[in-house]
Design a protein around this motif. Structure first.
Motif, mmCIF file in Angstrom:
data_model
loop_
_atom_site.group_PDB
_atom_site.id
_atom_site.type_symbol
_atom_site.label_atom_id
_atom_site.label_comp_id
_atom_site.label_asym_id
_atom_site.label_seq_id
_atom_site.Cartn_x
_atom_site.Cartn_y
_atom_site.Cartn_z
ATOM 1 N N HIS A 194 0.844 -1.191 0.000
ATOM 2 C CA HIS A 194 0.000 0.000 0.000
ATOM 3 C C HIS A 194 0.881 1.244 0.000
ATOM 4 O O HIS A 194 1.868 1.329 0.729
ATOM 5 C CB HIS A 194 -0.933 0.017 1.209
ATOM 6 N N TYR A 195 0.508 2.209 -0.832
ATOM 7 C CA TYR A 195 1.411 3.345 -1.038
ATOM 8 C C TYR A 195 1.617 4.181 0.220
ATOM 9 O O TYR A 195 2.614 4.912 0.339
ATOM 10 C CB TYR A 195 0.920 4.213 -2.200
ATOM 11 N N SER A 196 0.722 4.067 1.206
ATOM 12 C CA SER A 196 0.888 4.847 2.435
ATOM 13 C C SER A 196 2.086 4.371 3.258
ATOM 14 O O SER A 196 2.509 5.064 4.194
ATOM 15 C CB SER A 196 -0.390 4.775 3.286
ATOM 16 N N TYR A 197 2.643 3.206 2.907
ATOM 17 C CA TYR A 197 3.819 2.691 3.619
ATOM 18 C C TYR A 197 5.130 3.134 2.959
ATOM 19 O O TYR A 197 6.208 2.868 3.495
ATOM 20 C CB TYR A 197 3.786 1.159 3.674
ATOM 21 N N ILE A 198 5.047 3.802 1.803
ATOM 22 C CA ILE A 198 6.269 4.166 1.095
ATOM 23 C C ILE A 198 6.998 5.304 1.797
ATOM 24 O O ILE A 198 8.228 5.302 1.923
ATOM 25 C CB ILE A 198 5.949 4.561 -0.363
ATOM 26 N N SER A 199 6.241 6.299 2.282
ATOM 27 C CA SER A 199 6.868 7.450 2.944
ATOM 28 C C SER A 199 5.866 8.086 3.891
ATOM 29 O O SER A 199 4.646 7.897 3.760
ATOM 30 C CB SER A 199 7.322 8.485 1.908
ATOM 31 N N SER A 200 6.382 8.850 4.821
ATOM 32 C CA SER A 200 5.508 9.529 5.784
ATOM 33 C C SER A 200 4.640 10.571 5.082
ATOM 34 O O SER A 200 3.482 10.785 5.460
ATOM 35 C CB SER A 200 6.340 10.189 6.882
ATOM 36 N N SER A 201 5.189 11.218 4.042
ATOM 37 C CA SER A 201 4.402 12.233 3.330
ATOM 38 C C SER A 201 3.232 11.594 2.589
ATOM 39 O O SER A 201 2.131 12.157 2.548
ATOM 40 C CB SER A 201 5.288 13.011 2.359
ATOM 41 N N TYR A 202 3.445 10.412 2.000
ATOM 42 C CA TYR A 202 2.344 9.718 1.340
ATOM 43 C C TYR A 202 1.299 9.272 2.358
ATOM 44 O O TYR A 202 0.093 9.322 2.092
ATOM 45 C CB TYR A 202 2.859 8.519 0.548
ATOM 46 N N LYS A 203 1.764 8.848 3.531
ATOM 47 C CA LYS A 203 0.807 8.429 4.560
ATOM 48 C C LYS A 203 -0.041 9.610 5.012
ATOM 49 O O LYS A 203 -1.268 9.496 5.164
ATOM 50 C CB LYS A 203 1.529 7.817 5.762
ATOM 51 N N GLU A 204 0.606 10.761 5.209
ATOM 52 C CA GLU A 204 -0.137 11.949 5.629
ATOM 53 C C GLU A 204 -1.164 12.347 4.570
ATOM 54 O O GLU A 204 -2.303 12.696 4.890
ATOM 55 C CB GLU A 204 0.834 13.106 5.884
ATOM 56 N N ALA A 205 -0.752 12.300 3.308
ATOM 57 C CA ALA A 205 -1.670 12.657 2.221
ATOM 58 C C ALA A 205 -2.821 11.674 2.148
ATOM 59 O O ALA A 205 -3.981 12.064 1.911
ATOM 60 C CB ALA A 205 -0.915 12.695 0.894
ATOM 61 N N TYR A 206 -2.534 10.384 2.368
ATOM 62 C CA TYR A 206 -3.584 9.367 2.351
ATOM 63 C C TYR A 206 -4.561 9.600 3.496
ATOM 64 O O TYR A 206 -5.791 9.567 3.304
ATOM 65 C CB TYR A 206 -2.970 7.974 2.453
ATOM 66 N N ASP A 207 -4.039 9.836 4.691
ATOM 67 C CA ASP A 207 -4.901 10.066 5.851
ATOM 68 C C ASP A 207 -5.786 11.290 5.639
ATOM 69 O O ASP A 207 -6.982 11.280 5.960
ATOM 70 C CB ASP A 207 -4.048 10.257 7.111
ATOM 71 N N GLU A 208 -5.193 12.331 5.049
ATOM 72 C CA GLU A 208 -5.943 13.567 4.812
ATOM 73 C C GLU A 208 -7.052 13.352 3.786
ATOM 74 O O GLU A 208 -8.173 13.841 3.946
ATOM 75 C CB GLU A 208 -4.979 14.655 4.332
ATOM 76 N N ALA A 209 -6.752 12.591 2.754
ATOM 77 C CA ALA A 209 -7.720 12.387 1.674
ATOM 78 C C ALA A 209 -8.859 11.464 2.083
ATOM 79 O O ALA A 209 -9.979 11.582 1.572
ATOM 80 C CB ALA A 209 -7.017 11.824 0.445
ATOM 81 N N THR A 210 -8.594 10.534 2.988
ATOM 82 C CA THR A 210 -9.583 9.506 3.319
ATOM 83 C C THR A 210 -10.169 9.648 4.710
ATOM 84 O O THR A 210 -11.116 8.929 5.058
ATOM 85 C CB THR A 210 -8.948 8.108 3.204
#
Length: 720
Positions: free
Chosen positions: A533-549
């Motif tokens: 899952h792309y949210s595990y690639i980097s902290s910035s992707y995780k933050e963006a995922y959390d914000e979007a969902t």
């Protein structure tokens, strides 16, 4: 940084430092050298003295050396950001093609090759095959025609066909069309796609520009709620390179004329003679039988999709607009809706588990384990160090390109294998589909040393953004694995001559190795290993995922079992319609190349034939419904590079090679796809051989028997 033992490959990677003038100058130098080699042979060798070592081997050594440069010279037109370089590459390819025609029609060299063949000297099998192939090539290039008008006309046709092929593909590569559409017209298309579209100014203020490149085109056809929008996009895409329409027609007519000059009944008979199928009748019978088997399933699928269309239109308050028809621009949209409704398949959710980088890493690990390979990405100072110029930028053609050195693992001897390039994102002027390009073939040089190959995957996946990496739909995962399969075939091949290297096999077998590997993309354990899952690639992707969902909990790192199960259930959903689409291409290809007379070839109304055959075979309807039965609304054949670029009277190979691919998979890998012993046997028995022996023998060596179509029809659910 790479481990020390992998930091110094025994061969430097190719350089990409050409200028427009150097491309043409280098091409002329290669041609002059090749011409001098043949002139020298013709001067110094008589028919009485002719032998493989004096004639064919000398030409083969020069062919080997030429291919090291010529493939890259032609490659620039597919990938360079410079219009000048692309134009020069196109000019250079024309010079190379003209030389190829000149060389293939040299009477003096044909006589020497013929004399060599008649002597029947003892040769190793690959050298014997080279001699026989070259002898037949001269005959198929008109040297059995009497000197004079007929032979001159044949040569003239060959040159014009070469020009047509180059211009046709250039038009496709350079295509810059698109549509300005409002956000309302694009309602339903994912924001990830819309966010990457050009925003309009002036008269296009408030609109977005949708191009016909795959990352724009396919999501729009899958998700746009407006049927009018989908229709507009579909029809415009079918007409995006109408300058190719007369070129396509001219090519068909010239091919027919050339085949008849050589004594064949049509171009299909000429082309298929050297393939596994041997005769057009074999192909026609196969395609006809498959059409008979698939047609009832296609009708049932359309019936179910029409019911879904009706229900969806009723739920949207558009019941009065339902006309009981299923259109070409409906299919991607309602196919997706069916997968979501009946199989709980959310392609966007699945794509979250296939970010491009980790997915490629997972694929390479599969190839490492299965075939005994090691892939080492070359980055940073390592690029500078292995470059012959000392500049790492000189060993790729674009900053986005990834470069790997490929090695055998310890079990395979730890030797160097070659170089793999990945060019994955669209850009202006770039080849618009997904393909594997050989940059430098492998072979054995004059001193007996091995020359190692370099191969490139050129694809067009969506670009990453600050909030998301490039995410692959499952069909894109399959495409990437397929093209990587071609790349592996190219890398591990170990032939003596470049002519037989890697994927240089007959067209109705070339797809089989990669098609077989597609099955790994439908295997639960392999899907899991490819995913992250792309949210595990980097902290910035995780933050963006959390914000979007607005997610409180992070999803699992690897694709969960329920998503895998739902995905696998869909493997053959609407499969009959998919294969009927392939049949349309294959039967159209055979029809235009199998006319009963040359006059019939000249009289064909090709666009009408293309559109009408698509309807007759797939039963999907088009604008002819609104145009009083006028079938001239589109020119899809002009967008279809395969039939000009080598798959003429050969597109059936995509279907017929599935017979071989399914036979290999079911017989050897279905129960244990990661069987290392069988993987290595496949590598050594099939992939390494390239085209160095008859492809049927390669297949029988691996299967231990003659191939069977049972697995193919079983996989399609068509067994009686």
């Amino acid at each position: 940084m790479a481990p020390e033992r992998y930091r110094t490959p025994p061969q430097a990677p190719p350089k990409f430092i050409a200028t427009p003038s150097s491309l043409v100058e280098d091409t002329k130098r290669l041609i002059d050298r090749a011409r001098n080699v043949q002139n020298e042979i013709a001067r110094n060798v008589s028919s009485a003295d002719a032998s493989f070592s004096k004639v064919n081997l000398q030409m083969a050594h020069d062919d080997n050396k030429m291919s090291i440069e010529s493939h890259i010279i032609s490659f620039y037109q597919a990938v360079s950001t410079s219009q000048e370089l692309r134009d020069a590459s196109t000019e250079a390819e024309k010079l190379l093609d003209d030389w190829g025609i000149e060389a293939s029609m040299r009477e003096d060299m044909f006589k020497l090759v013929d004399a060599t063949l008649q002597k029947n000297e003892p040769l190793d099998p690959e050298s014997r095959r080279l001699l026989e192939k070259e002898h037949k090539d001269y005959i198929r290039n008109g040297l059995n025609l009497p000197v004079g008008t007929k032979r001159d006309r044949f040569k003239e046709i060959k040159k014009r066909l070469s020009e047509i092929s180059i211009i046709f593909q250039k038009n496709l590569n350079e295509e810059k069309g698109g549509l300005w559409l409002t956000r309302d017209e694009l309602a339903g298309v994912p924001q990830d796609v819309l966010g990457n579209l050009e925003q309009g100014l002036g008269e296009n203020e408030g609109k977005l520009r949708l191009t016909f490149k795959y990352p724009d085109l396919f999501p729009a056809l899958k998700y746009a709620k407006s049927a009018a929008t989908r229709q507009k996009i579909f029809v415009e895409n079918e007409n995006k390179v109408n300058q190719n329409v007369p070129l396509f027609r001219e090519a068909i007519i010239l091919r027919d004329e050339a085949a008849r000059l050589l004594g064949y009944n049509n171009h299909a008979e000429f082309k298929i003679e050297d393939k596994m199928s041997k005769t057009p009748k074999t192909v026609d019978d196969f395609l006809g039988d498959l059409r008979t088997r698939l047609t009832p399933g296609g009708a049932r699928e359309i019936e179910a999709l029409l019911a879904l269309k009706k229900a969806e239109m009723e739920s949207n308050g558009n019941a009065a607009s339902f006309d009981g028809r299923y259109y070409l621009w409906d299919h991607r949209y309602y196919d997706r809706l069916m997968l979501e409704r009946d199989y709980s398949l959310d392609q966007e959710k699945i794509a979250e588990y296939f970010p491009l980088g980790p997915t490629i890493g997972g694929m390479l690990r599969i190839f490492e384990e299965l075939f005994g390979l090691v892939f080492i990405e070359i980055t940073g100072e390592d690029r500078d160090r292995i470059s012959e110029t000392g500049q790492g930028s000189d060993i790729t053609w674009h900053e986005d390109v990834k470069l790997f050195s490929v090695w055998d693992d310890e079990g395979e001897g730890s030797g160097f294998v070659g170089y793999l390039y990945l060019d994955l994102f669209p850009r202006e002027g770039k080849y618009g589909h997904a393909a594997n390009f050989n940059l430098q073939p492998g072979y054995v040089d004059e001193s007996g040393d091995r020359r190692y190959p370099a191969t490139a995957l050129v694809c067009n996946f969506s670009k990453p953004t600050a909030k998301k990496p490039s995410l692959l739909k499952h069909d894109e995962v399959v495409t990437l694995f397929h093209e990587l399969g071609h790349g592996i075939h190219d890398l591990v091949s170990r032939t003596t001559y470049s002519r037989f290297h890697g994927t240089n096999v007959v067209r109705d077998f070339v797809e089989a190795p990669s098609q077989m590997l597609e099955n790994w993309c439908w295997t639960p354990s392999q899907l899991r290993s490819l995913s992250q899952h792309y949210s595990y690639i980097s902290s910035s992707y995780k933050e963006a995922y959390d914000e979007a969902t607005n997610r409180a909990n992070q999803p699992p790192e690897h694709i969960p079992d329920d998503l895998i199960e739902n995905l696998i259930k869909t493997k053959h959903v609407n499969d009959a319609l998919f294969n009927l689409r392939q049949l349309h291409f294959g039967i159209f290809d055979m029809t235009v190349h199998e006319q009963l007379s040359h006059q019939a070839a000249e009289d064909m109304e090709i666009s009408l034939l293309y559109n009408k055959m698509r309807h007759d075979i797939s039963k999907l309807e088009g604008p002819e419904v609104f145009n009083g039965g006028d079938w001239s609304w589109g020119n899809g054949q002009a967008t279809f590079g395969h039939l000009i670029g080598g798959y003429d009277a050969g597109y059936y190979g995509y279907l017929s090679s599935q017979v071989y691919s399914m036979d290999m998979f079911y017989s050897v890998f279905k129960d244990d796809p990661m069987n290392k012993a069988e993987g290595r046997r496949y590598r050594h028995t099939v992939l390494e051989r390239g085209g160095s022996q008859e492809e049927m023998r390669t297949l029988e060596d691996f299967l231990g028997r003659k191939p069977s179509s049972e697995a193919f029809y079983k996989e399609l659910g068509l067994t009686s």
